[in-house]
Scaffold this motif. Structure first.
Motif, PDB file in Angstrom:
ATOM      1  N   SER A 131       4.678  -3.688   5.859  1.00  0.00           N
ATOM      2  CA  SER A 131       4.818  -3.789   4.403  1.00  0.00           C
ATOM      3  C   SER A 131       4.076  -5.019   3.874  1.00  0.00           C
ATOM      4  O   SER A 131       3.471  -4.977   2.796  1.00  0.00           O
ATOM      5  N   GLY A 132       4.098  -6.115   4.639  1.00  0.00           N
ATOM      6  CA  GLY A 132       3.385  -7.322   4.225  1.00  0.00           C
ATOM      7  C   GLY A 132       1.881  -7.121   4.200  1.00  0.00           C
ATOM      8  O   GLY A 132       1.195  -7.629   3.302  1.00  0.00           O
ATOM      9  N   MET A 133       1.349  -6.372   5.157  1.00  0.00           N
ATOM     10  CA  MET A 133      -0.088  -6.097   5.191  1.00  0.00           C
ATOM     11  C   MET A 133      -0.496  -5.228   4.014  1.00  0.00           C
ATOM     12  O   MET A 133      -1.552  -5.445   3.410  1.00  0.00           O
ATOM     13  N   LYS A 134       0.340  -4.247   3.679  1.00  0.00           N
ATOM     14  CA  LYS A 134       0.048  -3.400   2.522  1.00  0.00           C
ATOM     15  C   LYS A 134       0.030  -4.237   1.251  1.00  0.00           C
ATOM     16  O   LYS A 134      -0.812  -4.032   0.373  1.00  0.00           O
ATOM     17  N   ALA A 135       0.985  -5.176   1.164  1.00  0.00           N
ATOM     18  CA  ALA A 135       1.051  -6.030  -0.018  1.00  0.00           C
ATOM     19  C   ALA A 135      -0.182  -6.914  -0.118  1.00  0.00           C
ATOM     20  O   ALA A 135      -0.720  -7.135  -1.210  1.00  0.00           O
ATOM     21  N   ARG A 136      -0.653  -7.436   1.005  1.00  0.00           N
ATOM     22  CA  ARG A 136      -1.872  -8.259   1.005  1.00  0.00           C
ATOM     23  C   ARG A 136      -3.068  -7.443   0.541  1.00  0.00           C
ATOM     24  O   ARG A 136      -3.910  -7.919  -0.234  1.00  0.00           O
ATOM     25  N   LEU A 137      -3.153  -6.202   1.023  1.00  0.00           N
ATOM     26  CA  LEU A 137      -4.259  -5.332   0.630  1.00  0.00           C
ATOM     27  C   LEU A 137      -4.192  -5.033  -0.868  1.00  0.00           C
ATOM     28  O   LEU A 137      -5.202  -5.121  -1.572  1.00  0.00           O
TER      29      LEU A 137
ATOM     30  N   VAL B  18       2.863  -8.047 -11.848  1.00  0.00           N
ATOM     31  CA  VAL B  18       3.184  -8.775 -10.626  1.00  0.00           C
ATOM     32  C   VAL B  18       4.655  -8.580 -10.270  1.00  0.00           C
ATOM     33  O   VAL B  18       5.531  -8.871 -11.082  1.00  0.00           O
ATOM     34  N   ASP B  19       4.918  -8.090  -9.056  1.00  0.00           N
ATOM     35  CA  ASP B  19       6.290  -7.834  -8.633  1.00  0.00           C
ATOM     36  C   ASP B  19       6.596  -8.603  -7.353  1.00  0.00           C
ATOM     37  O   ASP B  19       6.450  -8.081  -6.254  1.00  0.00           O
ATOM     38  N   GLU B  20       6.994  -9.859  -7.483  1.00  0.00           N
ATOM     39  CA  GLU B  20       7.414 -10.711  -6.368  1.00  0.00           C
ATOM     40  C   GLU B  20       6.345 -10.887  -5.304  1.00  0.00           C
ATOM     41  O   GLU B  20       6.643 -11.266  -4.179  1.00  0.00           O
ATOM     42  N   ILE B  21       5.087 -10.659  -5.639  1.00  0.00           N
ATOM     43  CA  ILE B  21       4.033 -10.698  -4.631  1.00  0.00           C
ATOM     44  C   ILE B  21       3.805 -12.098  -4.091  1.00  0.00           C
ATOM     45  O   ILE B  21       3.347 -12.275  -2.966  1.00  0.00           O
ATOM     46  N   THR B  22       4.120 -13.128  -4.857  1.00  0.00           N
ATOM     47  CA  THR B  22       3.838 -14.494  -4.400  1.00  0.00           C
ATOM     48  C   THR B  22       4.695 -14.881  -3.208  1.00  0.00           C
ATOM     49  O   THR B  22       4.483 -15.922  -2.607  1.00  0.00           O
ATOM     50  N   GLY B  23       5.688 -14.042  -2.843  1.00  0.00           N
ATOM     51  CA  GLY B  23       6.503 -14.330  -1.674  1.00  0.00           C
ATOM     52  C   GLY B  23       5.940 -13.746  -0.394  1.00  0.00           C
ATOM     53  O   GLY B  23       6.539 -13.893   0.666  1.00  0.00           O
ATOM     54  N   VAL B  24       4.780 -13.087  -0.466  1.00  0.00           N
ATOM     55  CA  VAL B  24       4.196 -12.449   0.701  1.00  0.00           C
ATOM     56  C   VAL B  24       3.431 -13.469   1.536  1.00  0.00           C
ATOM     57  O   VAL B  24       2.695 -14.293   1.008  1.00  0.00           O
TER      58      VAL B  24
END
Length: 217
Positions: A125-131, A146-152
């Protein structure tokens, strides 16, 4: 400009209907950064997806006359059987972006390296978020969701995300969901609080945060 016209959202649950948004009318100020707050389950991510157009409201109309990103952190639009690079090319064509520039930017920003040539279904899930984040930053939008992405990712990657936000906010606006009050204060000047299906607008993000903290006690 983004405008909600009598927009509501109701979910059917095992225990009955849940109204996460009562009929609402709201015009989002152009060129401003808005923080969206609410307790867990209030419907913040649902509202963000409705604004993006990836989920339909139960009733009402959402007008959008700006170029808007998908919710950063939401990777549901990726094709799992295609590689990361193939998904990048597909999205680039949709938005009329330069495929090579987008691919090079995302490869550098996401730090996925050889995983870009692997199917999305093999990603965490973290890799998908980075992509998803890297792809959003590679394409110029008028408004970023932006949906909580800065926590990735680790602290270094989070710092990279914040730097990217600062650069984009010079010419684009943000609508940001976060439970981190310092992140909201850093990036947003206006606020929305979603509670009990009611969406309340605040001219100052600090007032929105105070209201949210009172509700969440």
């Amino acid at each position: 400009m983004i405008e909600l016209i009598n927009v509501s959202k109701i979910y059917q649950t095992a225990s009955g209907k849940k109204q996460v948004l009562k009929p609402c009318n709201l015009k989002f100020p152009k060129g401003r950064n808005i923080g969206l707050l609410g307790v867990n389950g209030a419907g913040k991510s649902t509202l963000l997806r409705m604004i993006a157009g990836s989920e339909a409201p139960t009733s009402g109309l959402i007008k959008r006359n700006i170029k808007m990103s998908w919710p950063l952190g939401f990777a549901g639009g990726f094709n799992g059987s295609m590689t990361g690079a193939e998904n990048l090319r597909f999205v680039s064509r949709i938005y009329g972006a330069d495929i090579n520039k987008v691919t090079e930017f995302v490869k550098s920003f996401s730090e996925l390296d050889d995983y870009l040539d692997m199917p999305i279904r093999s990603y965490s899930s973290g890799m998908k978020a980075r992509l998803a984040f890297g792809l959003s930053m590679a394409i110029d939008f008028d408004c970023y969701l932006v949906d909580e992405i800065t926590g990735v990712g680790d602290r270094r990657f989070q710092d990279k995300c914040r730097d990217a936000f600062r650069a984009r906010s010079e010419k684009s606006s943000l609508i940001m969901v976060s439970h981190n009050m310092s992140t909201l204060k850093e990036h947003c000047d206006l606020g929305l609080v979603l509670s009990g299906g009611e969406l309340t607008f605040f001219e100052d993000i600090n007032d929105a945060i105070d209201n949210y903290l009172t509700l969440s006690k």
